[in-house]
Design an enzyme around this catalytic site. Structure first.
Site: not given
Lengths: 256, 654
Positions: B70, B193
C-alpha cells in the site's frame, strides 16, 4: 417479540456501507413453532463501493443459509433429530459461506457481520468484526460480543485504557472480517433474553458515537423498538455522525 | 529504522507488502483499474507504478517490480553509471500522500534524515544504501540488490517444518545485526519491522535485513476500517513506543511463525502464548520455547534486557542437549493416591451412586438393599431390603429417601429410620433415579413410562409414555421435565404430562440431562454429547466422542465435563462445544463426573477413581479399587464418596 431497525449514512461519509436484513416469522395453531426472528447487520469496508457490496452480499448469504437450514427445515419436520445440523454449526457455516462469497465476488472488500437468530426469547448470536450485540435492561447495556479489533486486544492486555482505545489511530483495524478468505473463526453466543429486556445489534457508527448511558436512556424511554432505533441514529448524528450508523432492536415483552 | 524522535509519526496502519488491508476509503495511491498515465515526474506508469524501461534521475533503468504494498513499491533497476558491468540495485519508491504542504515537507525531511542515517550503516547483514532522493510525489531509496529469497517465501516452499537448529542459527545472526543497530551512536536504531518477509537469505545462506521501517514515514492517517494487523509488532508499539526490546519481541514472533507455521497476521494479535509452538510442531525443544516466551512478554521489562542477552540464551541452546516436551507438572499434584478415610463392604456389586445428605450416605446395592451409612465414619446405620438389585441412585426430599429397584417398585423410605413410607408399582424394572419437584417424584421405568408420583401419598398423578425403556434420570426445569429413553429420544414433558418437544438422537439416551437457563445437555450412545435449546429442542451444538456416552454431564463455570465409553473424560466449552481438554483413562467412563474446588472426580471401568485438575485435565491422583467403577462420585465436606463393583463404598479425602 417486537423489532425495530434503522440505518443512516451519517454526516461525514458519501455512501452507506452498512447493510441490514430482518426476518420475522410467527405461527399460531396446533403445536406452533416458537416465534422465529433473524436479525443481521453488516458494516462493509473497502474502496470503490466494494464495502456496500460486501455487506449486502454477506447479509443475504447468511440469511439464505439460516432460513434453509433452520426455518424451512422446521416447517418440513416437526421433531428435531440428530440429522439436522446443530444451530451453532449452521451459524458458523452461514458466516463462512458469506466469507467465501465476499472473497470471490468483492476482492479487496470485507465486512463485519453480526447475526442474531431468535427462537422465542432465546438469542443465538454469531459475530465477526466490531459490530456489537448488547443485552439491554433498564439498568444498562451489557455487551455480549467481543470486538475482533486490535485496540480491543490491547485493552484486554492492559496496554491501553478504554479511553485511549476510543481515540487510538488504529481503532479501526480489525484482525478478523468476513471476506478475508480462508476458514474464518466465528464467535458464537447463546443468550436468553429475559422478559422486559431487549437485544441491540449495532455498528460502530452508533457505539463509537453515543455512550452506553445515553443509549440505555434512549431505549428505555422510547415508545417502541422502532422509535428507539430512530432516536439512536439521531443521537449518533447529533454527536457528529462520523460513520454510517445502524441499529436493530429486538424487544422481548415483559410478563403481564 | 526510525530513531526515536519527537516529530516521528505515531504507529500507523499496516501498509507493508505482506499485510492485507482494506480501507473504507480507497488509499489514494491505488488507481482504478489498469490505467496508463504519466506521473508528475513525467515518467510512464501503469497502475501507478513505473513501467519497465523507465529511467529515474537519468541514471536508474527500471527492470521490473520486486514487490509492492500500500505504501511503497520496490523495483529492480540497473545503475547506468556503471556501463561496463551490470550493476543491479533495488529501488524503494514511497508515495507522499500528504495534502498539507507543511506535512509534505515534514515527511520529506524525515525521509531524508532516516535515509541519511541508513547510508552511514556498515554491517554485512545490512544492504548498502547507494543513494536517496525525492522527486515530485515520490521519495526513493537506492539499495544494494540482494539475490536470494526471503524467509516468508522460503517458509511457504517448505514442506513439513524447518529444522529448529536452522532457525536458531538465523535468529543468532539477526541478534548480531540488532546488537549493531541498538548500539548505534548517538542514538540506538530500532529496526521496528522485523518479520519473515524482511529477512533475506543470500546466495551464501547468510541473513540480510532488507526493509527498514522507513516507509512508516509516509503513512499519514489512513481512515476507515481495515483488516489485518502487523502480527509481529510488540504491543507497546501501539502506544507509540519504539525501543530495542520491541525488536526482540518481533524476532521471537518471527521465530514462532517459522517454527509453528502459524501466521500471526491471521491470529488474534499478541496471542503467541496461547498458541505454544509445540501445539503444531512437537519437534521444537522446550528450551527454545522458553526463550521465545520470554522475548514475547507483554511487559517490556520481563523480556531479555538486550539483543546480547537473547543471543547468549540462543547460543547456550545450541550447545545444550535439547529436551522435547517433558511432562508438565501442576501445583498441588499428589502422585500417591490418598488413603481412604473409611471403606464399607456390601454383599454384592455397587452400580448405584452414593448420596450424602445431613451426615448420612445412602447407596443402592445389587444385594437388593438400600444402605444408610454414617458419612463421617462409614458406620452401618440401617439397610432396607427390596426384592431386586438396586442400580437406581437414591434421592432425598422432605425426610424421605426415594429410589427404584429391579423389583419394579419405586420406594419412599424414612430417611432417618429406614422404615417404609410407601411403594409405587411400575410394570418394568427401575434403573432410572428419582428427582423431586412440585410435590412430586419423577422417575422412569423399563415399562417405557415416566411417572409423576405424589410425594405424600405415593399415588401416580400421571404417566407419560415414551417409545422405549427410560433409564435416564429426569432433570426438572421451571416448566418441564427432561429425560431420555433407550430408543434415542430426549423428551421435554410439561408439568401436566403433555409433550412439549422431542429430539431424536441416533442411539439410546441413557445419560441424564443437565439444564441451564438456556440449554439441555445430554449424552447419547450415538457417541455424541448434545446441547439442545431448552424451549424448542433444537440442537445447538454437538460434540462427537469416540464411543457411546452413557455418563451424564456436569457444568462448573463455563465448562462441561462428561465421560465416554471411549475411555476419555472430556472438558468442553459449554457455550459452543469446543474441546477444552480430554483425559484418557484405562477403561470406559460411564460414571458421571463431579466437580469440587477445582478438581473433577470420576470413575472408570479400569477400576480407578480419578481426580483431575479441572482447568487443565492433568492427573492429580487416582485411587484403585478392585473392580470397575461405574458408580458416580459424590463430594461433600472435602470427602469423595464412591462405590465400586468390588462391593465396597469408599470415602477419600479430596
Amino acid at each position: 417479540m417486537r423489532a425495530g431497525w434503522s440505518t443512516d449514512v451519517g454526516r461525514q461519509r458519501q455512501h452507506n456501507e452498512d447493510a441490514l436484513l430482518v426476518v420475522e416469522a410467527n405461527q399460531d395453531g396446533d403445536s406452533p413453532l416458537p416465534p422465529f426472528g433473524l436479525f443481521i447487520l453488516a458494516d462493509g469496508m473497502g474502496g470503490h463501493r466494494s464495502g456496500e457490496v460486501a455487506s449486502a452480499l454477506a447479509t443475504r448469504m447468511v440469511a439464505r443459509h439460516i432460513l434453509q437450514q433452520v426455518y424451512l427445515a422446521a416447517l418440513y419436520q416437526r421433531d428435531h433429530d440428530a440429522e439436522q445440523l446443530p444451530l451453532k454449526e449452521v451459524l458458523v457455516e452461514a458466516v463462512n459461506l458469506a466469507n467465501a462469497a465476499v472473497a470471490t465476488a468483492v476482492p479487496g472488500g470485507g465486512t463485519t457481520l453480526i447475526c442474531a437468530l431468535m427462537l422465542g426469547a432465546q438469542a443465538y448470536i454469531a459475530n465477526v468484526g466490531d459490530s456489537r450485540a448488547y443485552l439491554v435492561s433498564p439498568e444498562g447495556l451489557e455487551q455480549i460480543t467481543r470486538d475482533h479489533s486490535l485496540v480491543d486486544r490491547l485493552v484486554e492486555l492492559g496496554q491501553l485504557t478504554e479511553a485511549q482505545a476510543v481515540n487510538h489511530p488504529q481503532k479501526n483495524v480489525l484482525y478478523r472480517a468476513v471476506g478475508q478468505g480462508g476458514v474464518l473463526e466465528v464467535d458464537t453466543f447463546i443468550h436468553a433474553i429475559p422478559p422486559g429486556h431487549s437485544l441491540l445489534l449495532c455498528s460502530d457508527g452508533l457505539w463509537g458515537m453515543v455512550d452506553r448511558e445515553e443509549m440505555t436512556r434512549i431505549i428505555t424511554t422510547a415508545r417502541s423498538p422502532q422509535a428507539a432505533c430512530d432516536a439512536l441514529v439521531a443521537a449518533a448524528n447529533q454527536a457528529g455522525g462520523k460513520d454510517n450508523i445502524s441499529a436493530i432492536l429486538v424487544e422481548v415483552p415483559g410478563e403481564l | 529504522m526510525p530513531v526515536p524522535q519527537e516529530d516521528d509519526l505515531p504507529a500507523q496502519a499496516p501498509g507493508d507488502l505482506s499485510t492485507r488491508h482494506i480501507s473504507k476509503e480507497a488509499p489514494p495511491q491505488v488507481s482504478l483499474g489498469t490505467r496508463r498515465q504519466v506521473g508528475g515526474d513525467g515518467l510512464p506508469r501503469v497502475d501507478g507504478r513505473l513501467m519497465e524501461g523507465a529511467l529515474l534521475q537519468g541514471r536508474y533503468r527500471i527492470l521490473g517490480v520486486l514487490g509492492a504494498g500500500g505504501m511503497s513499491t520496490v523495483y529492480k533497476a540497473q545503475d547506468l553509471h556503471f556501463p561496463k558491468v551490470q550493476r543491479l540495485c533495488a529501488i524503494k519508491e514511497m508515495t507522499n500522500t500528504a495534502t498539507d504542504p507543511q506535512v509534505r515537507a515534514m515527511v520529506v525531511r524525515n525521509f531524508e534524515r532516516e535515509a541519511g542515517i541508513l547510508a552511514t550503516l556498515n554491517h554485512p547483514a545490512i544492504p548498502q544504501v547507494y543513494d536517496y532522493f525525492s522527486e515530485g510525489d515520490y521519495s526513493y531509496l537506492v539499495l544494494e540488490f540482494i539475490q536470494g529469497r526471503d524467509l516468508e517465501v522460503l517458509l511457504g516452499e517448505t514442506e513439513g517444518f524447518l529444522p529448529e537448529a536452522q532457525v536458531v542459527n538465523w535468529a543468532i545472526q539477526i541478534c548480531d545485526v540488532l546488537i549493531y543497530l541498538h548500539n548505534h551512536k548517538p542514538n540506538p536504531i530500532i529496526f521496528r519491522d522485523l518479520k519473515p518477509s524482511n529477512i533475506m537469505l543470500d546466495r551464501q545462506g547468510r541473513v540480510r535485513l532488507v526493509d527498514f521501517g522507513i516507509a512508516k514515514v509516509f503513512q499519514s492517517g489512513q481512515k476507515g476500517t481495515m483488516i489485518g494487523t502487523e502480527g509481529y509488532s510488540p504491543p507497546e508499539q501501539y502506544r507509540g513506543i519504539a525501543e530495542p526490546r520491541g525488536d526482540l519481541y518481533a524476532l521471537a514472533a518471527t521465530v514462532h511463525h517459522l517454527l509453528s507455521k502459524q501466521d500471526p497476521r491471521l491470529e488474534p494479535p499478541f496471542s503467541f502464548h496461547e498458541r505454544p509452538i509445540h501445539k503444531t510442531n512437537p519437534l521444537v525443544s522446550n528450551e527454545l520455547q522458553d526463550i521465545i516466551n520470554r522475548a514475547l512478554e507483554y511487559d517490556i521489562n520481563r523480556r531479555f534486557g538486550s539483543a546480547e542477552e537473547m543471543k547468549r540464551a540462543l547460543m547456550a541452546l545450541r550447545s545444550a542437549r535439547l529436551t522435547v516436551r517433558p511432562a508438565p507438572t501442576v501445583e498441588g499434584i499428589r502422585p500417591d493416591a490418598p488413603m481412604p478415610l473409611w471403606q464399607f463392604a456390601c454383599e454384592d456389586e455397587i452400580r448405584s451412586s452414593p448420596l450424602v445428605y445431613e451426615g448420612k450416605l445412602y447407596i443402592g446395592v445389587y444385594d437388593n438393599n438400600l444402605y444408610a451409612l454414617d458419612a463421617e465414619t462409614g458406620k452401618f446405620l440401617w439397610k432396607y431390603p427390596t426384592e431386586g438389585g438396586v442400580a437406581s441412585s437414591p434421592w432425598v426430599a422432605e425426610g424421605k429417601v426415594f429410589f427404584g429397584s429391579e423389583d419394579r417398585l419405586l420406594y419412599a423410605i424414612n430417611a432417618e429410620t429406614g422404615r417404609l413410607v410407601w411403594t409405587c408399582p411400575t410394570r418394568g424394572r427401575v434403573y432410572s433415579s428419582p428427582r423431586v419437584q412440585f410435590g412430586h417424584v419423577f422417575i422412569g421405568s423399563d415399562d417405557h413410562h415416566l411417572y409423576a408420583v405424589n410425594i405424600a401419598s405415593g399415588r401416580v398423578a400421571w404417566r407419560f409414555e415414551a417409545e422405549a425403556e427410560i433409564r435416564s434420570t429426569p432433570a426438572i426445569g421451571p416448566d418441564a421435565i427432561y429425560f431420555g429413553d433407550e430408543g434415542g429420544s430426549v423428551y421435554a414433558v410439561g408439568v401436566s404430562g403433555k409433550l412439549m418437544w422431542r429430539f431424536r438422537a441416533r442411539r439410546a439416551v441413557t445419560s441424564s440431562p443437565l439444564l441451564t437457563k438456556e440449554l439441555v445437555y445430554v449424552g447419547s450412545q450415538d457417541w455424541c454429547v448434545y446441547a439442545l435449546d431448552l424451549r424448542s429442542g433444537w440442537a445447538v451444538w454437538r460434540y462427537r466422542t469416540a464411543g457411546p456416552v452413557i455418563s451424564s454431564p456436569v457444568i462448573e463455570g463455563t465448562t462441561l465435563y462428561i465421560g465416554s465409553a471411549d475411555g476419555e473424560v472430556y472438558a468442553l466449552d459449554a457455550s459452543n462445544g469446543y474441546l477444552v481438554w480430554r483425559y484418557k483413562t484405562g477403561g470406559q467412563v460411564t460414571s458421571s463426573p463431579a466437580v469440587y474446588e477445582g478438581a473433577v472426580y470420576v470413575g472408570s471401568v479400569d477400576g480407578f477413581l480419578y481426580s483431575l485438575d479441572a482447568p487443565t485435565g492433568q492427573l492429580r491422583w487416582r485411587f484403585q479399587t478392585n473392580g470397575p467403577v461405574i458408580s458416580s462420585p459424590c463430594v461433600e465436606n472435602a470427602t469423595v464418596y464412591i462405590g465400586s463393583v468390588d462391593r465396597h463404598v469408599y470415602a477419600l479425602p479430596v
